[in-house]
Design a protein around this motif. Structure first.
Motif, short mmCIF file in Angstrom:
data_model
loop_
_atom_site.label_atom_id
_atom_site.label_comp_id
_atom_site.label_asym_id
_atom_site.label_seq_id
_atom_site.Cartn_x
_atom_site.Cartn_y
_atom_site.Cartn_z
N ALA A 102 19.66 -2.73 -3.46
CA ALA A 102 18.57 -2.60 -4.69
C ALA A 102 19.25 -3.23 -5.98
O ALA A 102 18.67 -3.77 -6.82
CB ALA A 102 18.11 -0.97 -4.81
N SER A 103 20.60 -2.63 -6.01
CA SER A 103 21.24 -3.17 -7.56
C SER A 103 21.57 -4.43 -7.41
O SER A 103 21.42 -5.27 -8.46
CB SER A 103 22.73 -2.60 -7.45
OG SER A 103 23.46 -2.99 -8.61
N HIS B 292 12.65 0.31 -1.66
CA HIS B 292 13.57 -0.34 -0.83
C HIS B 292 12.43 -1.43 -0.29
O HIS B 292 12.95 -2.34 0.14
CB HIS B 292 13.92 0.73 0.30
CG HIS B 292 14.61 -0.12 1.34
ND1 HIS B 292 16.16 -0.56 0.77
CD2 HIS B 292 14.76 -0.28 2.43
CE1 HIS B 292 16.72 -1.15 1.93
NE2 HIS B 292 15.93 -1.03 2.73
N ARG B 293 11.22 -1.06 0.21
CA ARG B 293 10.32 -2.07 0.52
C ARG B 293 9.87 -3.22 -0.47
O ARG B 293 10.20 -4.50 -0.03
CB ARG B 293 8.77 -1.15 0.92
CG ARG B 293 9.04 -0.25 2.06
CD ARG B 293 7.67 -0.38 3.01
NE ARG B 293 6.34 -0.54 2.29
CZ ARG B 293 5.73 0.69 1.71
NH1 ARG B 293 5.91 1.78 1.93
NH2 ARG B 293 4.49 0.48 1.34
N VAL B 294 10.04 -2.59 -1.53
CA VAL B 294 9.62 -3.74 -2.57
C VAL B 294 10.86 -4.81 -2.60
O VAL B 294 10.90 -5.94 -2.70
CB VAL B 294 9.35 -3.10 -4.08
CG1 VAL B 294 9.49 -4.18 -5.03
CG2 VAL B 294 8.11 -2.47 -3.79
N TYR B 295 12.15 -4.09 -2.66
CA TYR B 295 13.37 -5.14 -2.79
C TYR B 295 13.46 -6.03 -1.70
O TYR B 295 13.92 -7.12 -1.88
CB TYR B 295 14.41 -4.21 -3.14
CG TYR B 295 14.66 -3.35 -4.23
CD1 TYR B 295 14.31 -4.04 -5.61
CD2 TYR B 295 14.91 -2.05 -4.46
CE1 TYR B 295 14.15 -3.29 -6.59
CE2 TYR B 295 14.99 -1.49 -5.70
CZ TYR B 295 14.70 -2.02 -6.64
OH TYR B 295 14.76 -1.45 -7.96
N TYR B 296 13.21 -5.67 -0.54
CA TYR B 296 13.26 -6.47 0.59
C TYR B 296 12.37 -7.58 0.45
O TYR B 296 12.71 -8.86 0.68
CB TYR B 296 12.88 -5.76 1.75
CG TYR B 296 12.96 -6.47 3.23
CD1 TYR B 296 14.22 -6.76 3.93
CD2 TYR B 296 11.63 -7.12 3.60
CE1 TYR B 296 14.17 -7.65 4.97
CE2 TYR B 296 11.80 -7.70 4.66
CZ TYR B 296 13.00 -8.08 5.38
OH TYR B 296 12.91 -9.03 6.51
N GLU B 297 11.23 -7.64 0.11
CA GLU B 297 10.14 -8.38 -0.11
C GLU B 297 10.61 -9.41 -1.38
O GLU B 297 10.23 -10.50 -1.16
CB GLU B 297 8.56 -7.94 -0.48
CG GLU B 297 8.08 -7.33 0.86
CD GLU B 297 7.93 -8.25 2.05
OE1 GLU B 297 7.81 -9.45 1.66
OE2 GLU B 297 8.01 -7.96 3.13
N ILE B 298 11.08 -8.84 -2.51
CA ILE B 298 11.49 -9.67 -3.33
C ILE B 298 12.51 -10.57 -3.03
O ILE B 298 12.70 -11.76 -3.28
CB ILE B 298 11.98 -8.65 -4.57
CG1 ILE B 298 10.92 -7.75 -5.11
CG2 ILE B 298 12.61 -9.53 -5.69
CD1 ILE B 298 9.64 -8.87 -5.71
N ALA B 299 13.47 -10.02 -2.25
CA ALA B 299 14.69 -10.74 -1.59
C ALA B 299 14.15 -12.10 -0.71
O ALA B 299 14.61 -13.24 -0.92
CB ALA B 299 15.65 -10.06 -0.64
N GLN C 219 0.92 -1.15 0.11
CA GLN C 219 -0.07 -0.02 0.07
C GLN C 219 0.77 1.34 -0.05
O GLN C 219 1.93 1.10 0.52
CB GLN C 219 -0.96 -0.06 1.15
CG GLN C 219 -1.92 -0.97 1.30
CD GLN C 219 -2.95 -0.81 2.36
OE1 GLN C 219 -3.13 -0.05 3.08
NE2 GLN C 219 -4.06 -1.95 2.17
N LEU C 220 0.34 2.21 -0.73
CA LEU C 220 1.36 3.53 -0.63
C LEU C 220 0.66 4.62 0.16
O LEU C 220 -0.56 4.32 0.40
CB LEU C 220 1.02 4.21 -2.07
CG LEU C 220 1.85 3.40 -3.13
CD1 LEU C 220 1.60 4.01 -4.77
CD2 LEU C 220 3.20 3.20 -2.93
N SER C 221 1.34 5.35 0.77
CA SER C 221 0.98 6.24 1.61
C SER C 221 1.53 7.64 1.35
O SER C 221 2.25 7.90 0.59
CB SER C 221 1.33 5.98 3.22
OG SER C 221 2.73 6.18 3.56
N ALA C 222 0.77 8.72 1.86
CA ALA C 222 1.41 10.23 1.49
C ALA C 222 3.01 10.21 1.81
O ALA C 222 3.50 11.14 1.09
CB ALA C 222 0.44 10.98 2.14
N SER C 223 3.41 9.64 2.80
CA SER C 223 4.88 9.91 3.15
C SER C 223 5.62 9.11 2.27
O SER C 223 6.94 9.32 2.47
CB SER C 223 5.00 9.28 4.66
OG SER C 223 4.53 7.96 4.95
#
Length: 436
Positions: free
Chosen positions: A176-177, A104-111, A92-96
């Protein structure tokens, strides 16, 4: 002991959480064959990311979960070599959020996804990193910072070790890389597959402008990463206005409109849930198929809200230790309980006659209007109507988005409490269905 055991269930058949991407979730999805087929075709065959538009509670996330599960099963059974892997949960996206913080959140979950699915991917000859080392690096509770680079992430990618996953000392750029390198190696093209990622509830950003701006900032970043198949979901028209952005045209498909469940399938939803969660053959559900249809129509066809009221009634029934023994007796109790609930909500609501007139007008238009509809209510300007909308919001009969500049969006809608109040005000009649 769970109350559901007393009813003959292993768990609540009225849970409001999205259907999971599992075999059980696949059994629970009802009446969505056509949109399911369309979504699966888009995920497997288009470079553009699919988007889904639909009212809150209509089942958008559940549709994506089952589509992801079926695509994953096709790979697991060898029906296809396209490895499409659902992540554990939606984003989910938030205003912050910024494009970088979200990535960064996505890359952690992909790992974590690579760690979880390494055996099946490696068994099919797909190039994946050495996840034992990655798992230790990501999930160990304590790290000692040791500046400099290394290749523990595999595939020659360098990193900087920090004190904890997700911290600035974790070496975000190197991490990320590394993940992008894994993705490009494992999924070099669309037909190779990728992780199915979901951005859900985009309407929580409140305005289409905010959603569009944030997604545009992600256009050439996380939305362009090879090996990620995104599905974006939103309500209140936000997906349609966002996907129409010129900058996003090369990334997002036009939204699929997910309508309310077809009438013919409503009772089957509850039959399927009773079958999946029931234990033995002597199950007497607190709310069966007929009762579910009743509350579903009362709440203007909102699946999530209907399930919530079913669970509330089940708790009431258990607390009062009622001795109903047949479906007809339980349904009669449910009807009485609903009238009591709606009467209580109505009695607790104080509004002026004009505010009630505005509320009834919104209900008569199907429960959702746009600020630009103010002339239909006898107001020359929206500013003249706003105090009555505010009064309805304060009594929780309607909810509004803040984006009144977007005239294409239905921004003012009746809440579940509003529909309950309407039930009492109408003499316990179900809402009339609009035909156009």
């Amino acid at each position: 002991m769970s109350i559901w055991t007393d009813f003959g269930f292993r768990a609540s058949p009225y849970g409001t959480e999205p259907i999971p991407a599992t075999e059980e979730g696949d059994r629970l999805l009802v009446g969505r064959d056509k949109p399911l087929s369309s979504l699966m075709a888009t995920i497997t065959s288009s470079a553009l990311h699919p988007t889904i538009e639909g009212d809150n509670g209509v089942g958008k996330t559940s549709l994506v979960s089952v589509a992801s599960y079926r695509l994953h099963r096709k790979f697991q059974t060898g029906e296809t070599g396209q490895a499409l892997i659902p992540l554990r949960s939606a984003f989910q996206l938030s205003a912050s959020d910024t494009a970088d913080s979200f990535a960064h959140r996505v890359y952690y979950e992909i790992a974590q996804g690579f760690i979880e699915h390494e055996p099946e991917l490696r068994a099919r000859g797909i190039d994946v990193p050495s996840t034992a080392a990655v798992d230790k690096w990501l999930n160990s509770p304590v790290f000692t910072t040791t500046g400099g680079g290394g290749s523990i992430l595999g595939n020659g990618a360098e990193f900087t070790r920090g004190t904890e996953p997700g911290s600035s000392g974790f070496g975000e750029a190197g991490f990320a890389s590394a993940v992008r390198t894994w993705l490009a190696s494992a999924f070099p093209d669309l037909q190779a597959g990728g992780f199915v990622c979901v951005i859900d509830n985009l309407e929580l950003l409140e305005t289409s402008k905010a959603a569009r701006t944030l997604l545009e900032s992600m256009r050439d970043g996380i939305l362009a990463v090879k090996g990620l198949r995104w599905v974006l979901c939103g309500a209140r028209g936000i997906m349609r206005t966002t996907a129409s952005s010129q900058r996003l045209e090369g990334r997002l498909r036009e939204p699929m409109d997910l309508a309310a469940l077809p009438d013919v399938d409503v009772e089957e939803v509850m039959r399927r849930r009773i079958e999946v969660f029931g234990v033995g053959s002597d199950v007497l559900a607190p709310v069966g198929p007929r009762g579910f249809r009743h509350i579903y129509e009362l709440l203007n066809r909102n699946l999530r809200n209907a399930l919530k009221y079913c669970e509330d009634f089940a708790f009431w029934l258990h607390e009062n230790q009622d001795t109903a023994t047949t479906d007809d007796e339980v349904f009669a109790l449910f009807e009485v309980w609903l009238t009591t609930q709606s009467d209580a909500a109505f009695t607790a609501t104080t509004l002026t006659p004009k505010a009630w007139e505005v509320f009834d007008g919104i209900v008569s238009r199907g429960g959702s209007i746009s600020p630009s509809d103010h002339p239909d209510f006898g107001f020359k300007e929206m500013a003249n109507m706003r105090p009555y909308i505010k009064a309805l919001e304060e009594t929780q009969l309607v909810v509004s988005s803040v984006d009144e500049s977007d005239k294409r969006r239905r921004t003012i809608g009746v809440t579940s409490r509003g529909w309950m109040v309407n039930y009492a005000r109408s003499g316990y009649k179900l809402p009339e269905r609009l035909t156009s």
